[in-house]
Design an enzyme around this catalytic site. Sequence first.
Site, PDB file in Angstrom:
ATOM      1  N   ASP A   1     -18.673  43.824 -47.396  1.00 16.66           N
ATOM      2  CA  ASP A   1     -19.337  44.829 -48.221  1.00 16.66           C
ATOM      3  C   ASP A   1     -19.559  44.210 -49.605  1.00 16.66           C
ATOM      4  O   ASP A   1     -18.895  43.244 -49.976  1.00 16.66           O
ATOM      5  CB  ASP A   1     -18.436  46.065 -48.372  1.00 16.66           C
ATOM      6  CG  ASP A   1     -18.311  46.851 -47.070  1.00 16.66           C
ATOM      7  OD1 ASP A   1     -19.092  46.599 -46.138  1.00 16.66           O
ATOM      8  OD2 ASP A   1     -17.428  47.720 -46.997  1.00 16.66           O
TER       9      ASP A   1
ATOM     10  N   ARG B   1     -26.940  42.650 -44.338  1.00 16.73           N
ATOM     11  CA  ARG B   1     -27.097  44.105 -44.368  1.00 16.73           C
ATOM     12  C   ARG B   1     -27.661  44.453 -45.759  1.00 16.73           C
ATOM     13  O   ARG B   1     -27.067  44.119 -46.781  1.00 16.73           O
ATOM     14  CB  ARG B   1     -25.735  44.746 -44.176  1.00 16.73           C
ATOM     15  CG  ARG B   1     -25.742  46.252 -44.377  1.00 16.73           C
ATOM     16  CD  ARG B   1     -24.384  46.701 -44.887  1.00 16.73           C
ATOM     17  NE  ARG B   1     -23.439  47.093 -43.872  1.00 16.73           N
ATOM     18  CZ  ARG B   1     -22.117  47.139 -44.123  1.00 16.73           C
ATOM     19  NH1 ARG B   1     -21.629  46.746 -45.275  1.00 16.73           N
ATOM     20  NH2 ARG B   1     -21.299  47.546 -43.186  1.00 16.73           N
TER      21      ARG B   1
ATOM     22  N   LYS C   1     -29.208  49.950 -50.836  1.00 18.57           N
ATOM     23  CA  LYS C   1     -29.793  50.133 -52.174  1.00 18.57           C
ATOM     24  C   LYS C   1     -28.757  49.791 -53.237  1.00 18.57           C
ATOM     25  O   LYS C   1     -29.083  49.254 -54.287  1.00 18.57           O
ATOM     26  CB  LYS C   1     -30.273  51.574 -52.330  1.00 18.57           C
ATOM     27  CG  LYS C   1     -31.550  51.827 -51.541  1.00 18.57           C
ATOM     28  CD  LYS C   1     -32.107  53.204 -51.779  1.00 18.57           C
ATOM     29  CE  LYS C   1     -33.298  53.427 -50.854  1.00 18.57           C
ATOM     30  NZ  LYS C   1     -33.483  54.847 -50.513  1.00 18.57           N
TER      31      LYS C   1
ATOM     32  N   ARG D   1     -17.420  60.874 -52.437  1.00 11.98           N
ATOM     33  CA  ARG D   1     -18.624  60.114 -52.823  1.00 11.98           C
ATOM     34  C   ARG D   1     -19.780  60.454 -51.897  1.00 11.98           C
ATOM     35  O   ARG D   1     -20.919  60.597 -52.324  1.00 11.98           O
ATOM     36  CB  ARG D   1     -18.345  58.609 -52.788  1.00 11.98           C
ATOM     37  CG  ARG D   1     -17.697  58.088 -54.048  1.00 11.98           C
ATOM     38  CD  ARG D   1     -18.026  56.621 -54.292  1.00 11.98           C
ATOM     39  NE  ARG D   1     -17.792  55.789 -53.121  1.00 11.98           N
ATOM     40  CZ  ARG D   1     -16.603  55.290 -52.789  1.00 11.98           C
ATOM     41  NH1 ARG D   1     -15.556  55.538 -53.549  1.00 11.98           N
ATOM     42  NH2 ARG D   1     -16.449  54.552 -51.723  1.00 11.98           N
TER      43      ARG D   1
HETATM   44  C1  LIG Z   1     -23.925  51.047 -43.565  1.00 14.90           C
HETATM   45  C2  LIG Z   1     -23.902  51.133 -45.047  1.00 14.90           C
HETATM   46  C3  LIG Z   1     -23.119  50.257 -45.770  1.00 14.90           C
HETATM   47  C4  LIG Z   1     -23.111  50.319 -47.149  1.00 14.90           C
HETATM   48  N1  LIG Z   1     -22.403  49.382 -47.861  1.00 14.90           N
HETATM   49  C5  LIG Z   1     -22.552  49.334 -49.194  1.00 14.90           C
HETATM   50  C6  LIG Z   1     -22.008  48.252 -49.945  1.00 14.90           C
HETATM   51  O1  LIG Z   1     -21.378  47.334 -49.398  1.00 14.90           O
HETATM   52  N2  LIG Z   1     -22.203  48.240 -51.285  1.00 14.90           N
HETATM   53  C7  LIG Z   1     -22.899  49.234 -51.932  1.00 14.90           C
HETATM   54  O2  LIG Z   1     -23.076  49.145 -53.147  1.00 14.90           O
HETATM   55  N3  LIG Z   1     -23.414  50.275 -51.248  1.00 14.90           N
HETATM   56  C8  LIG Z   1     -23.255  50.352 -49.908  1.00 14.90           C
HETATM   57  N4  LIG Z   1     -23.820  51.389 -49.215  1.00 14.90           N
HETATM   58  C9  LIG Z   1     -24.348  52.581 -49.944  1.00 14.90           C
HETATM   59  C10 LIG Z   1     -25.792  52.386 -50.349  1.00 14.90           C
HETATM   60  O3  LIG Z   1     -25.873  51.418 -51.360  1.00 14.90           O
HETATM   61  C11 LIG Z   1     -26.419  53.698 -50.876  1.00 14.90           C
HETATM   62  O4  LIG Z   1     -25.694  54.159 -51.977  1.00 14.90           O
HETATM   63  C12 LIG Z   1     -26.464  54.806 -49.852  1.00 14.90           C
HETATM   64  O5  LIG Z   1     -26.731  54.320 -48.571  1.00 14.90           O
HETATM   65  C13 LIG Z   1     -27.578  55.817 -50.213  1.00 14.90           C
HETATM   66  O6  LIG Z   1     -28.837  55.198 -50.226  1.00 14.90           O
HETATM   67  P1  LIG Z   1     -29.976  55.378 -49.084  1.00 14.90           P
HETATM   68  O7  LIG Z   1     -30.623  54.086 -48.922  1.00 14.90           O
HETATM   69  O8  LIG Z   1     -29.404  55.967 -47.880  1.00 14.90           O
HETATM   70  O9  LIG Z   1     -31.090  56.267 -49.705  1.00 14.90           O
HETATM   71  P2  LIG Z   1     -31.185  57.615 -50.489  1.00 14.90           P
HETATM   72  O10 LIG Z   1     -32.509  57.546 -51.148  1.00 14.90           O
HETATM   73  O11 LIG Z   1     -29.972  57.860 -51.347  1.00 14.90           O
HETATM   74  O12 LIG Z   1     -31.191  58.687 -49.347  1.00 14.90           O
HETATM   75  C14 LIG Z   1     -32.208  58.783 -48.375  1.00 14.90           C
HETATM   76  C15 LIG Z   1     -32.137  60.146 -47.749  1.00 14.90           C
HETATM   77  O13 LIG Z   1     -30.843  60.347 -47.174  1.00 14.90           O
HETATM   78  C16 LIG Z   1     -30.196  61.464 -47.764  1.00 14.90           C
HETATM   79  N5  LIG Z   1     -28.793  61.151 -48.009  1.00 14.90           N
HETATM   80  C17 LIG Z   1     -28.287  60.026 -48.530  1.00 14.90           C
HETATM   81  N6  LIG Z   1     -26.935  60.116 -48.626  1.00 14.90           N
HETATM   82  C18 LIG Z   1     -26.623  61.346 -48.155  1.00 14.90           C
HETATM   83  C19 LIG Z   1     -25.391  62.043 -47.972  1.00 14.90           C
HETATM   84  N7  LIG Z   1     -24.213  61.487 -48.294  1.00 14.90           N
HETATM   85  N8  LIG Z   1     -25.426  63.297 -47.451  1.00 14.90           N
HETATM   86  C20 LIG Z   1     -26.605  63.846 -47.083  1.00 14.90           C
HETATM   87  N9  LIG Z   1     -27.806  63.238 -47.232  1.00 14.90           N
HETATM   88  C21 LIG Z   1     -27.808  62.004 -47.750  1.00 14.90           C
HETATM   89  C22 LIG Z   1     -30.895  61.682 -49.095  1.00 14.90           C
HETATM   90  O14 LIG Z   1     -30.807  63.026 -49.509  1.00 14.90           O
HETATM   91  C23 LIG Z   1     -32.311  61.271 -48.768  1.00 14.90           C
HETATM   92  O15 LIG Z   1     -33.020  62.316 -48.136  1.00 14.90           O
HETATM   93  C24 LIG Z   1     -23.864  51.333 -47.825  1.00 14.90           C
HETATM   94  C25 LIG Z   1     -24.647  52.204 -47.094  1.00 14.90           C
HETATM   95  C26 LIG Z   1     -24.694  52.110 -45.727  1.00 14.90           C
HETATM   96  C27 LIG Z   1     -25.591  53.035 -44.966  1.00 14.90           C
END
Ligand SMILES: Cc1cc2nc3c(=O)[nH]c(=O)nc-3n(C[C@H](O)[C@H](O)[C@H](O)COP(=O)(O)OP(=O)(O)OC[C@H]3O[C@@H](n4cnc5c(N)ncnc54)[C@H](O)[C@@H]3O)c2cc1C
Length: 328
Positions: free
Chosen positions: A142, A192, A195, A301
Amino acid sequence: MMKRLWQKTMIALARSHRMKTFMQRDERMKALAQRFVAGADAQAALATAHRLLAAQGIRASFFYLGEYVDRPELVSENVEQKLLIARLLADEEEIDVHISVDPTQIGLQTDPAEVGTRALAIGRAIMTASAGKAGLHCLMLDMEDSSVVDFTLALHDDLRRLELPAAITLQAYLRRSERDLERLITGGARVRLVKGAFVGTSDIAFTSEAQIKTNYRRLVGMMLGAQAKASGFYPIIATHDDRIQAEAVELARRNGWPQGSYEFEMLLGVRSDVAERLSQQGERVRLYVPFGRDWWPYAVRRIGENPANGILLARSLLSGRKGRPATP
Ligand SMILES: Cc1cc2nc3c(=O)[nH]c(=O)nc-3n(C[C@H](O)[C@H](O)[C@H](O)COP(=O)(O)OP(=O)(O)OC[C@H]3O[C@@H](n4cnc5c(N)ncnc54)[C@H](O)[C@@H]3O)c2cc1C
């Protein structure tokens, strides 16, 4: 404005030690967290992985909860739990040995000189557990805040040099990720793309949601491009954004990437309908399956990522069930 305020409040709740102790004893909160966290131990995580695979053909990436650990005994516990899940997965025929690791979980804050040795032990355990098995087995690093990116990349490179099945996370909010991705594509790595759950100043980071999304799309374009295909690179698109997912599916199809030569990854309990739909379309989908005793900071979170989750939180707090100590 409201979204930012909500997220800030949830981050403050996630960081409060007193709140964590209080909430982790509350049955109503435990019930809410079950949406995002598989359970307290590796067996619960395995049961979730079986359920996902059987019901929806969805795979799992296992994560023992606990980040930014500053106590040696917790570092040891984290390492033991990663080794334990690898050992348990050795007996599983159908489940990938796919384990996520944060460098701060395995000692980056307590004794950085030992992190490499611990990662090596986990990587070797994954290799042993997955020997002769089909599937995508790996130690997925991660990515944490910007101060540890160089360290994490170097750790990844060291593991790969030793021919261990390492993969790494890059964050689209960081300007440097394009350069890092170029190098990783050339080396045929597994990446992977997320954002990013952190914020940075504009000299190192994209600061608006629109800029981050634009950069995410640019990086997906590189990950599914001709050079990546030629080098044996493996793209992992980790987002809940269904528009970006649909664009990636289309791009993969146009550029000749067969389904299964790339994958989508999402978090357990977040937009499950979207994950299921992708899987039904024949895409390879994996869910990040967290487990462990310390579930509150992670769960809050996830709740904080979407103001609509406030309804879930309020419902749980107002539900008639009496709070009693949980057995996490
Ligand atoms: C498999 C995985 C591993 C990850 N590992 C890391 C890491 O190592 N380091 C790091 O900095 N970040 C990590 N993240 C978190 C990532 O950086 C984002 O903060 C997170 O995924 C939200 O961004 P999004 O791309 O899903 O888009 P967004 O634009 O935030 O969301 C897209 C859509 O999904 C919905 N949505 C998003 N989250 C939620 C929720 N919790 N509940 C309900 N709806 C939601 C939003 O409302 C929107 O409609 C990881 C995420 C995933 C999926």
